[in-house]
Each structure stands twice: as C-alpha cells, then as structure tokens.
Design a protein around this motif. Structure first.
Motif, PDB file in Angstrom:
ATOM      1  N   ASP A   1     -45.677   2.891 -20.905  1.00  0.00           N
ATOM      2  CA  ASP A   1     -47.036   3.368 -20.624  1.00  0.00           C
ATOM      3  C   ASP A   1     -47.428   4.559 -21.468  1.00  0.00           C
ATOM      4  OD1 ASP A   1     -46.927   1.459 -18.742  1.00  0.00           O
ATOM      5  OD2 ASP A   1     -47.324   2.746 -17.014  1.00  0.00           O
ATOM      6  N   THR A   2     -46.466   5.370 -21.826  1.00  0.00           N
ATOM      7  CA  THR A   2     -46.794   6.611 -22.522  1.00  0.00           C
ATOM      8  C   THR A   2     -46.661   6.451 -24.033  1.00  0.00           C
ATOM      9  OG1 THR A   2     -46.137   7.881 -20.570  1.00  0.00           O
ATOM     10  CG2 THR A   2     -46.232   9.076 -22.669  1.00  0.00           C
ATOM     11  N   SER A   3     -45.463   6.100 -24.509  1.00  0.00           N
ATOM     12  CA  SER A   3     -45.257   6.071 -25.962  1.00  0.00           C
ATOM     13  C   SER A   3     -46.051   4.960 -26.626  1.00  0.00           C
ATOM     14  CB  SER A   3     -43.774   5.924 -26.299  1.00  0.00           C
ATOM     15  OG  SER A   3     -43.399   4.570 -26.303  1.00  0.00           O
ATOM     16  N   VAL A   4     -46.530   4.000 -25.840  1.00  0.00           N
ATOM     17  CA  VAL A   4     -47.257   2.887 -26.434  1.00  0.00           C
ATOM     18  C   VAL A   4     -48.500   3.381 -27.180  1.00  0.00           C
ATOM     19  CG1 VAL A   4     -48.702   2.331 -24.436  1.00  0.00           C
ATOM     20  CG2 VAL A   4     -47.872   0.498 -25.932  1.00  0.00           C
ATOM     21  N   HIS A   5     -49.081   4.470 -26.731  1.00  0.00           N
ATOM     22  CA  HIS A   5     -50.217   5.042 -27.460  1.00  0.00           C
ATOM     23  C   HIS A   5     -49.776   5.607 -28.811  1.00  0.00           C
ATOM     24  CE1 HIS A   5     -53.393   4.591 -24.540  1.00  0.00           C
ATOM     25  NE2 HIS A   5     -52.591   5.019 -23.580  1.00  0.00           N
ATOM     26  N   ASP A   6     -48.599   6.180 -28.838  1.00  0.00           N
ATOM     27  CA  ASP A   6     -48.088   6.707 -30.104  1.00  0.00           C
ATOM     28  C   ASP A   6     -47.729   5.573 -31.054  1.00  0.00           C
ATOM     29  OD1 ASP A   6     -47.932   9.648 -29.286  1.00  0.00           O
ATOM     30  OD2 ASP A   6     -46.865   8.645 -27.670  1.00  0.00           O
TER      31      ASP A   6
ATOM     32  N   VAL B   1     -36.843  -3.967 -35.063  1.00  0.00           N
ATOM     33  CA  VAL B   1     -38.015  -4.555 -34.422  1.00  0.00           C
ATOM     34  C   VAL B   1     -38.257  -5.921 -35.037  1.00  0.00           C
ATOM     35  CG1 VAL B   1     -40.505  -4.300 -34.146  1.00  0.00           C
ATOM     36  CG2 VAL B   1     -39.013  -2.284 -33.998  1.00  0.00           C
ATOM     37  N   SER B   2     -38.210  -6.973 -34.191  1.00  0.00           N
ATOM     38  CA  SER B   2     -38.420  -8.330 -34.706  1.00  0.00           C
ATOM     39  C   SER B   2     -39.832  -8.775 -34.384  1.00  0.00           C
ATOM     40  CB  SER B   2     -37.417  -9.294 -34.069  1.00  0.00           C
ATOM     41  OG  SER B   2     -36.122  -8.962 -34.494  1.00  0.00           O
TER      42      SER B   2
ATOM     43  N   VAL C   1     -42.711  -3.444 -30.252  1.00  0.00           N
ATOM     44  CA  VAL C   1     -42.067  -2.167 -30.575  1.00  0.00           C
ATOM     45  C   VAL C   1     -41.598  -1.467 -29.296  1.00  0.00           C
ATOM     46  CG1 VAL C   1     -42.388   0.111 -31.625  1.00  0.00           C
ATOM     47  CG2 VAL C   1     -43.417  -1.909 -32.696  1.00  0.00           C
ATOM     48  N   ALA C   2     -42.424  -1.514 -28.259  1.00  0.00           N
ATOM     49  CA  ALA C   2     -42.028  -0.878 -27.003  1.00  0.00           C
ATOM     50  C   ALA C   2     -40.774  -1.552 -26.434  1.00  0.00           C
ATOM     51  CB  ALA C   2     -43.175  -0.928 -25.992  1.00  0.00           C
ATOM     52  N   ASP C   3     -40.705  -2.876 -26.542  1.00  0.00           N
ATOM     53  CA  ASP C   3     -39.493  -3.579 -26.078  1.00  0.00           C
ATOM     54  C   ASP C   3     -38.262  -3.091 -26.839  1.00  0.00           C
ATOM     55  OD1 ASP C   3     -40.951  -5.002 -24.262  1.00  0.00           O
ATOM     56  OD2 ASP C   3     -40.867  -6.916 -25.333  1.00  0.00           O
ATOM     57  N   ALA C   4     -38.408  -2.940 -28.155  1.00  0.00           N
ATOM     58  CA  ALA C   4     -37.277  -2.457 -28.962  1.00  0.00           C
ATOM     59  C   ALA C   4     -36.905  -1.032 -28.564  1.00  0.00           C
ATOM     60  CB  ALA C   4     -37.623  -2.527 -30.452  1.00  0.00           C
ATOM     61  N   ALA C   5     -37.901  -0.213 -28.304  1.00  0.00           N
ATOM     62  CA  ALA C   5     -37.620   1.174 -27.919  1.00  0.00           C
ATOM     63  C   ALA C   5     -36.922   1.225 -26.564  1.00  0.00           C
ATOM     64  CB  ALA C   5     -38.912   1.994 -27.893  1.00  0.00           C
ATOM     65  N   LEU C   6     -37.332   0.353 -25.662  1.00  0.00           N
ATOM     66  CA  LEU C   6     -36.659   0.288 -24.356  1.00  0.00           C
ATOM     67  C   LEU C   6     -35.187  -0.057 -24.543  1.00  0.00           C
ATOM     68  CD1 LEU C   6     -39.012  -1.468 -21.813  1.00  0.00           C
ATOM     69  CD2 LEU C   6     -37.992   0.811 -21.655  1.00  0.00           C
TER      70      LEU C   6
ATOM     71  N   TYR D   1     -49.970  -7.101 -29.300  1.00  0.00           N
ATOM     72  CA  TYR D   1     -48.671  -7.775 -29.437  1.00  0.00           C
ATOM     73  C   TYR D   1     -47.663  -6.856 -30.125  1.00  0.00           C
ATOM     74  CZ  TYR D   1     -45.265 -10.638 -32.014  1.00  0.00           C
ATOM     75  OH  TYR D   1     -44.123 -11.130 -32.584  1.00  0.00           O
ATOM     76  N   ALA D   2     -48.062  -6.262 -31.233  1.00  0.00           N
ATOM     77  CA  ALA D   2     -47.147  -5.406 -31.999  1.00  0.00           C
ATOM     78  C   ALA D   2     -46.664  -4.239 -31.142  1.00  0.00           C
ATOM     79  CB  ALA D   2     -47.832  -4.896 -33.270  1.00  0.00           C
TER      80      ALA D   2
END
Lengths: 339, 339, 339, 339
Positions: free
Chosen positions: C171-176, C324-325, C308-313, C303-304
């Motif tokens: 929720d947070t880093s997704v903006h970054d 990141v795939s 990226v958020a999934d990879a960061a998790l 989508y992107a």
C-alpha cells in the motif's frame, strides 16, 4: 606557551597546514620540515622564518626543538613516523589514513597504550565542522528520538585520471565511515557496496557507488559516493530518528535572484567547504598539545576506519554483504575526553 | 613578526578582544593593558602572560614595547587615545565611535593626514562578515544591475533598561550606516526617521524605528531597527538592482523536523552572528600593522558615520527629512587599498 | 459536455472523490453510487442531488446514465469492476491497486487491448503533483545529465494498529514504485529490502524499511519507508544525474521566526500534501473521458507496480535481492499520449 | 445548483475568467457575454456552448437567464454595471477598481446598503492566496505579538510602454493596499511616497517607488513597487510583531544543483504566481452566490482602496505625507461573515 611544530611531508596539503599554523592560528610556530624530496623541503623551509629542513622525518622527530609533529606524507610512511613520535613522547597529528593496514594500526594502538596516554590525533576534520557538530548535538538532545537511518552523499566535482576505484573507498568514503561512527557513537558491523550505472564522465572508473553500513544498534547508513559529478562539492547528511529528522542545512552566503531564478552557491571543492573545520581541528590539536594530551579522532578511530574500509573494499570486489571484524575497544580509547 | 598589542579599556569587549588576540589569531601578543579602573587592568593583566598594566592609556601608548593599540574604552575617551597613537606613529584599532563629535573626528582626520599614511582602523566589523562580503561582490559583479534600494533589518532580542532612544541611532544604526556606505560605495545625503507604534516590551523606549537614507546616487535605504524583538538577533540585508536582487541568506547549520514543523536556529546575539567577522577584522588589522599601514574602515568612515548619525538623531527629534552635511572626501581617503 | 459518474465504494476515499467531483472540479456530476454496505450507499446518495444508490457495482456499471466509473472499493473487488467497465466500454478510474494479483492485472490488460483503446486510469496521483511534474521536466531538460540515482523518502506520521508489515510494500511503497518508473521512464529489474533497527513506536511492525530498486538502465533507487515517524507526512525525492541533481523542494507557505528559531510547516498527512494532485488527477480523467480515451497511469502501470511490489515482498521475506519478472510491454501501452 | 454567469468585458482577463468558470471550477456555467466590441463578444460566445452575446452590459444584466455577473470591462464602466446588478438583485463579481472615483464607490455602497444585503465581491484575489491566508492565520494566532511593521515588495518583470507612473499607484499598489488592510484588519490613515533613483529600463517612468502607509494602530507599512525589474514576478511580505516575524515563504517546486549553484524558479508573471488564488476566489464567489450572498472583498474594501490610492497619488505628486480621509465604516460592512 608556543608549540613548535615539525611538518613531515610538505606537498600541497602539508604546505596548507604550514600556512594555517603560521598565519591563521594562535599558539604555534613551524620550526622544522621534512619531505621525501629534499629540495622541496628546503624551498618550503626557506619560506618559513626560523624553520629548518631535515633530510628525513626521523631526523625531524628527533630534533629537541620540535614539540609536536604533523604527518602529511605519503600514506605508507605514516606508521613509521607515528610510532617514532610515540617513542619520542611527542604529540602527533597524522593525516588519514593512520596507517595503510589494520596490523600497522594495531601496532600504533599498542605503542600508544604502552606509552600510557594519548598522543595521536587523526585528521578526520569533519568532526570539527560546525554543521556536523550541531547535527550531533541535535541528535544527542533527543529531539528526533533514537536514530534509525543516516542518509549521506559525498559528491566531488571531478577527480584526476590517477584516481582508482579503490580510492573511492580508501580515500573518499573513509571520511563518511568516521563521521557516522562519531555521529552515532557506535561501530560499523557490516557493509555492502552497490554499483549503479556508471557516470560516463569518469570513463571506466567505478563511479558512483552506493555504500551501506549496518551499525551495532541496527541503524542503517547509506552513502552515495559520486566523485565526478561536475556541479560542485556537496556533502549531505540526514539522520532519521524515531520521531523526527535532522539534516545538515544548505550553507550559502547570498541569495541572488535574476533571470527567472533564485540561486546560491555550492562549494567548489573540499577546501572551501571545510576551511573552518581544518582551522578548528588544528587549533584544538595545538591546545591539546599544550595540555599534554590529544583529543579528537584517536588511533582507535584510525584503526576502526581502516577495518571498515577494508571490509567495504571486499564488499565492492565480491558484490556481497561483508561483516566487519573489529577488535574489542580497549578502555584506553573509551574516554569521553575527546570530541 | 609578532605584533605587540596594548589594549585600552578592558571591559567585556576589551577582554573579548584580548582573548581573540591571544588564543585565536596568529601574529599578535598582548603586552599591555590599561583601564579607567586600575584594579580591573591589573586583574586582566594577571591573566595574560607577559602583559603589564598601565595606570592610563597615555602611559600604555608611550610604552616602546607596544607596537599597536586597541582602543575599547568609553566613547568620549576615543579621540584622545587615537590622537596620541597617531602622534606616536602607532597603528590603532578604535572601536566605534571613532569619536563622539564631528569636530573630534575631523581633528583625527587632520592628524592622520598630517602623519602622511593611514594608522587608524575603526571597528565596523560587518565589512568582514563573509556574507556581507559575498553580497558586495555580487553587486560589484553586475549581476543585479545598478542598485536602487537596500532593505535592511537590524533586530536585537532585548536591551538593558539603560538603553535610550538616542542609542538606537548612535550605537545600533551606526553599523547600518557604515555597511550601506560600504556596500554602495557612496555617501548618504539625507535621512528621515519614522516611528511606528511602540513595542510594548520596551516601555517608553522609542522602539522600533524605521530609518531612511538617501544616497548620493539616488538609491534609497530603509532600515528597520528593532532592539527588543525577543526572538533573536537577526540581521537582514537585500539590495534591489535594476534587473535583480541579492540578499544575505539565512544562515543555520542544521534543519530539524519534528512535531509538524521544520526549523533552524536564529543567532542568539551579535557575538554568535558576527564571531567570524570579529576574527577576520582583527586578523586583517594585525596583518596590515605588520605591513606598516591600516586597511578597512578608516577615520573617514568613522567621521562619515558620525555625521550621518547626527543627522538621523535630528531627524528623529524633529520628525522631518534632514540633509547630511559632510565635508568633501580628501584624496587621502579614497585609496582602494582598504576593503 | 458533463460526465455522469458512478462511484463504487463510498468509504472515506470514495466520499472524498464525490466531494471533489461535485464541488471542486468542472465537467462532472455524480449520478450513482454503490457500496458493499447498502445503507452507506443510500446515505451517501441522499447527500448528492440526482444520485441513486445501487445494490451492486455491476448494477451501477450497467446503468446507461453512467458514463464513467470510479472504483474505490476494497482491493480484491477491483478486477471484477474494471473488467465490467471495459466490457461496457465505459471509462474507469480505478484506485490502486489495479488488481491484487499479477494474473488479474494481465486479464485486465488483455481485455483492454481487445477493446482496442484505453479505458482505464489507475489512481497513482503523484504523477499529477506539480512538484513531481517539475522534477520530471527538469530531468527531461537534460539539466542534470543521465540519471544515476533516485533517493526517496516516504514518511508517514502514524498508522493504525491494523497496518501490517506487508502493507508497507503493497500500500505504501507502491506509490514510490510507480513514481520512479514514471520519472525515469523505464522498468524496475530487481529489488532488495533492508530492515534496519525497528522504530519502537510501531511495536512489532517491520518499520522502517529501506527498499532498493535497480532500473533497466542500471540507475539505482533507494526508498526509505517510515510509517510511524510522528513528525508529519514528508515525501522527499532527489534525482542524481551525471552532472547535477534535482530534488523536490520543501514546500511551505509561511516562515515564522520566534523563540530563537525560524520554522515552517510540514504537511500533516497525505491529504494535505497531495490535495492538488488529486484534483488534477480527476480533472484530467474527466477531460480524457470527454475525449473518449484515458490518459495518465495505465493498466500497464498498474500491472507493473503489482509485479514489482510482489518482488519486493519476496525480497522482504527472504532477505535477498529478487529479480522482477515482467512481461514485455505491449505496443498498445507505449503511447506517449498519456502523462 | 448551477450558477449561470454573464461576463461583461471579454478581453484577456474576461476570457481567462470564462475559461476558469467553464473548465476549472465546479457549479457554474457561462450563459452570456458582452463587450464594448460586439464582434469580440460574438467570437467569444461562439466558443462557449450555450452562451449568447449581448450588445451591452445592461442587456446582459437584464437577461433572466443570468444569475450572476462578472464585470471585467474597462474601469470607468464598472460603476454603471455594478449599480445595475444591485438594482437587479444579482450577485456581481467586479474586477478592481470597484469604481474610478470615491464618489462612484460611495454610490455603490449606498445602493448595496439600500438593497439590504451584500451582492458585490471585488477582485482582490490575493486574499485567496494560500500563502497570504497562512500569513494572516499566523498573525491571528498571536505567534508574533502585535504587528509593528509590514514590509512588502511588489515586483513585476516589465510593463508595456502604455504604463504610466500613476498606474503604479492605481493598478499596482492597490493590491498591496487591500492586502495590508486585510492582514492587519484596520484602515490606512496616512501615506507617503518616496521616489528613489529611476530604473533606466523604464525610461522616464517613475519606477521604482517606495510607498509608506501608516495604519490606524500606528503600525507602519512599506511597499517597494518595482514594475520593470526583469528577473520575474516576485511578491514579498513580512509582518514584524513585538516578539517575532512571519513572512511569505519562497515557493518553488524543484531545487536544481548544477554548475556551481543551487537554484529554483521565480514565477514569470502574476498568472503563474496567483493561479490558485484566482481559482479559489471564483469558487468562493460561486459558492456565496448559491447561498444568496457575497463574501470576501466588499464594496467597502473597494471604496477604501480607492480612497487610499487617491491619497497615495497626491503624496506622489506633492512629495509630502498625505492623510487619508475615509468615511466611518458602516455596520453593514463590519460583518465577519466574509474572509
């Protein structure tokens, strides 16, 4: 009392220290110089009334007229001169690095502890910068809570062609290593180095780099090292605490408005940025020498910076997180008498 | 060469100058002190190795061991000591005012011109402040075009009960008078003083005041003088030119963010704000003394400031615009050798 | 032409969008609302003249009176509503996330491409912030050379007890994530997450974290995420290029000087900081809807960000650098028509 | 409810207001336009769906479809249109000046009071600027104590050849007159105008000028008016209180560092600087119109500004301090319902 100083190594830096000791600060005279290049030693001595030139640093240290010594010679010679000063019981200001290997640093620690009181001040001048001092005081006041991060940038306009990628760690980041140890009052326990896209202005030079330090408390430090960034010499530092942040302010004397913009000056180089720090560093060294001791960055700080820099070099080469193996700090070096 | 200095008047200011000459700056020693209070002179002399106390300033000036003199005594005594120094051919640093009347200032000008070269530096320290110097350089560079306005504020946190309304002109605004003459390199030709609503913190004191100066070129200067403004010591200056403006920047070492606000420090008093200016002022005085001359604010500047302050006092009393009647500047004082 | 808008999800955010669409912006009316809580839908509809409440989002989308749809409901419902809007050929503004899984995002991409033109705008409002826009323009102007680093901080004063460590990423880093993709106009290729000492204000919450993104060009991005930092809502961003740097300026309306300090305001929360960005975001959505298209952050961007958020998790959980795939970007989404 | 607006005077300013009312703000439509140039009225009406062109402002005001009127025509026509709007009981937004003579302003006051409630809002947009609002709130909070000074600068990059010296008072300083009355919530009682050296960029134009206002409380206001200062549009304001000061902050979105300097943007013109103020001003006008009243700058404010400007013009011509003779403020205009 006037402190009679001998200066070993009278290249650009050594000459600047002589200027400072003879025409800016109070309480010192330069009475002797030595240099690997004897002709240069003589020329410099000729410009300082009452100073004599020595063939070697060891000769200079032995001179009874020399109360205290500034070591500004080539790094690999530092150990020898510092040890000789300790042996002679003379106060010594040693430009960084204290020595080029951890083992050499440890030999200095041992000699100084054996001597029984501090004689060595290492040239980490940032600790004397008024802005860094105010930053440390702000953190110490509790205004931002316990530190969690330190974000740093160390930006330099350009480096000569002789500058190598290792120097970004050994010569450049070493100031950041010292200052974060001092700001947070704790040791570095691990380090990583990331290498983003190259700045093409530096050719094949590994520049910029992004150096991470993990501190004993768990606080995290990141340092952007950019040595070819063209626009100026810019040292940034921000400490993030649990409830607030504190940062070095932009420092600039005049705001100019013209042609659609307001603007101010960025320092051109480290001399401009840290001129006051150098003055205060040497004034405190003179004052401590008169008091028969040494304050400020100690041999321990010189050793610690070398250990961390060695780990960062390995991290840069291997691309992996590297732990820092440092000795336990002797009680001798935990006195708060220094800065 | 070391300059042997005698200090006349060793109250708070005089003692601070002694500290500066003996523990901060290079090239000087304090060898003699004098004070209207002989006991104070003796006490101060006891704290300075090698210094002797004199019963009178005149005795001190006559001492052959004294190369140069700092006059920091009560204003009405300045003329006598400065004239004696000129008579003795000794360099003299005189705190403002140069003298308390225009006539006394003119006697000093005449004596110094008769002597044939400058011996007097007047204590207008702002000219040595790095920010003011950068401001002057910015204007001189042509970056903003010809100056049209100078907007100034001179704000002081509080004054003692002994401070009178006239002192706002004589002691406080005199620094602004000098600095705008220096910044614009021209004389003041007329002045008005406006008196807004009183700051109730100062009781019956005529504070703040708003002082206007018309310069020879037609440029207009306004100075807010607030001596009881509580929040800090704040010196503002902005020069408005035909195509741009240049202003003293806010100077502060650390930006702190906490509790919904970012913040930085305002200097607490003039000592904090101008510490560097005082150091540089005295270092340049020592250096000029070694060179056998004087630089920086001259007797002429001391005279001009007195003439303008007298006109401002009259403007304050009469509530009308008052023209400034100043002598023609002698060639002797037009040299650009100074600052 | 007035755009008749239906709003699905009328919690705090949805209601704020209704306020914006009905009382701030030009060209829209809210004609329908729906919510998982039918009573709330009815209450909200009662406050908007001419609006009716629907039992389900699907019913709302089917209403011929609805030209365009705002999806501000619970994240897991986004996919269904966005797909229904595409099916109906209606413009849809979807709050982030576009959908909660990569697969769901891909289904939306496929549907929109099949439809043949863009219908979806994702709620990454920072792209509409005037300061971020000026930052992007500065970089695009070439003023700092090719970007090497982006240093970011995302600081929030406090989070509710329901906030979990994963939310710092999702929720947070997704903006970054979105803003650096947009600023640098390239994709993220790998990510690492570092976890310094905990901020004790958050209890067991994994806060702060330090997220690193490696971009396709080799540029490096670091983001400090601090969600409990007390002092305010503070979004920092600095882009370091080969020859200069550009940073979001501090924004504050008034400088106050009192009690020894100057100070200014830090925004209290995201609403205060990004109020203009939200207004501009919706105004551009209305305008694009009138033009029969969508602009700004696209389904691809949604989508992107999810990939990226999934990879960061994963990086947060495993403590290792994670690649990141991401699919190859379809031509459909490379139009520069958007922001 | 949508407010149907008629716009009288569709030159550059009037067209910008139409753009704002039709494409930026919520709650209004433009349904009628009129202009001294009927062809221009027709052309503008053609660009606004649903708007018709009128031959005269009076015809437009009589149109029952027109709920509210914007007067943006030539100053000398304002009185007639405002009076006609009051006669028709229609809300009217009148660009400054309310009218070109004090007598005309008084006729409007009388008509509006006879009508029994406020219908007129005058176009002093600075009151809607977020920074000025924050400044007023800061003073009202008591943070700086009672105001003693307001220092202002009103700087404009250049004016056309048709700009006369009187316009510096009537068109330019009138905004400063209004804003200081509003900031301090009191009337001006006297004024002086000083004329420094001319800016040669303006030829024979009397520029810059320095305008002083004495307020009823004794607070003093100084305003530098520079209309040809080249570097940008720069509005400065600082309020000095008994214990602190508050000033409009510099506003700029991005700090750029390159080529030895940091820099930021100065607004290019008043449109850029006050774009938000204009939006908020009209949005509040629409909202007040819907509520059947008027808020913000009133006819009284328009009258007071005219009286003060007349006095300043006399002060400029005579070179002497001029008292401001203003009527006693009717209770009708003391409501705090406005801003």
């Amino acid at each position: 009392m006037t402190v009679n100083v001998g200066v070993i190594g009278v290249g650009m830096i050594g000459q600047d220290h002589i200027r400072r000791l003879t025409t800016v600060l109070s309480g010192s005279e330069v009475v002797a110089v030595a240099d690997a290049d004897p002709a240069r030693a003589r020329t410099v001595a000729d410009g300082v009334p009452g100073a004599r030139a020595y063939a070697t640093g060891q000769d200079l240290i032995r001179d009874d007229a020399v109360d205290a010594v500034v070591v500004a010679s080539w790094g690999p010679t530092h150990e020898e001169y510092v040890l000789a000063c300790i042996e002679a019981g003379k106060s010594v200001f040693c430009e960084k690095p204290l020595a080029t290997t951890q083992e050499a640093c440890l030999r200095i620690l041992d000699a100084e502890m054996k001597h029984g009181k501090r004689l060595v001040q290492v040239g980490f001048m940032r600790r004397y910068d008024p802005a860094y001092r105010a930053l440390k005081e702000t953190v110490a006041s509790g205004a931002i809570g316990a530190p969690l991060f330190v974000h740093c940038a160390h930006r330099n306009p350009s480096v000569p062609a002789t500058y190598t990628s290792d120097m970004a760690i050994n010569d450049t980041s070493v100031h950041d290593i010292d200052i974060v140890r001092w700001l947070l009052d704790e040791e570095v326990v691990a380090t990583s180095v990331l290498t983003p896209r190259r700045n093409r202005r530096g050719g094949e030079l590994r520049d910029p780099i992004f150096v991470l330090f993990e501190m004993a408390s768990g606080a995290l430090v990141d340092v952007e090292i950019s040595v070819n960034i063209a626009y100026g010499y810019d040292i940034r530092g921000e400490i993030v605490g649990e409830t607030g942040v504190a940062a070095l302010a932009e420092s600039n004397p005049v705001v100019l408005k013209r042609e659609g913009a307001f603007s101010g000056r960025v320092p051109a180089d480290w001399r401009e940025r840290f001129v006051r720090a150098f003055d205060l560093e040497f004034q405190e060294w003179i004052n401590a020498t008169v008091s028969g001791t040494a304050t400020g960055p100690s041999s321990w700080d010189g050793y610690a910076a070398t250990v961390v820099a060695d780990a960062a070099l390995e991290a840069l080469r291997t691309g992996t997180r590297t732990t820092v193996s440092i000795r336990e700090r002797p009680d001798f070096y935990t006195s708060k008498a220094g800065l």
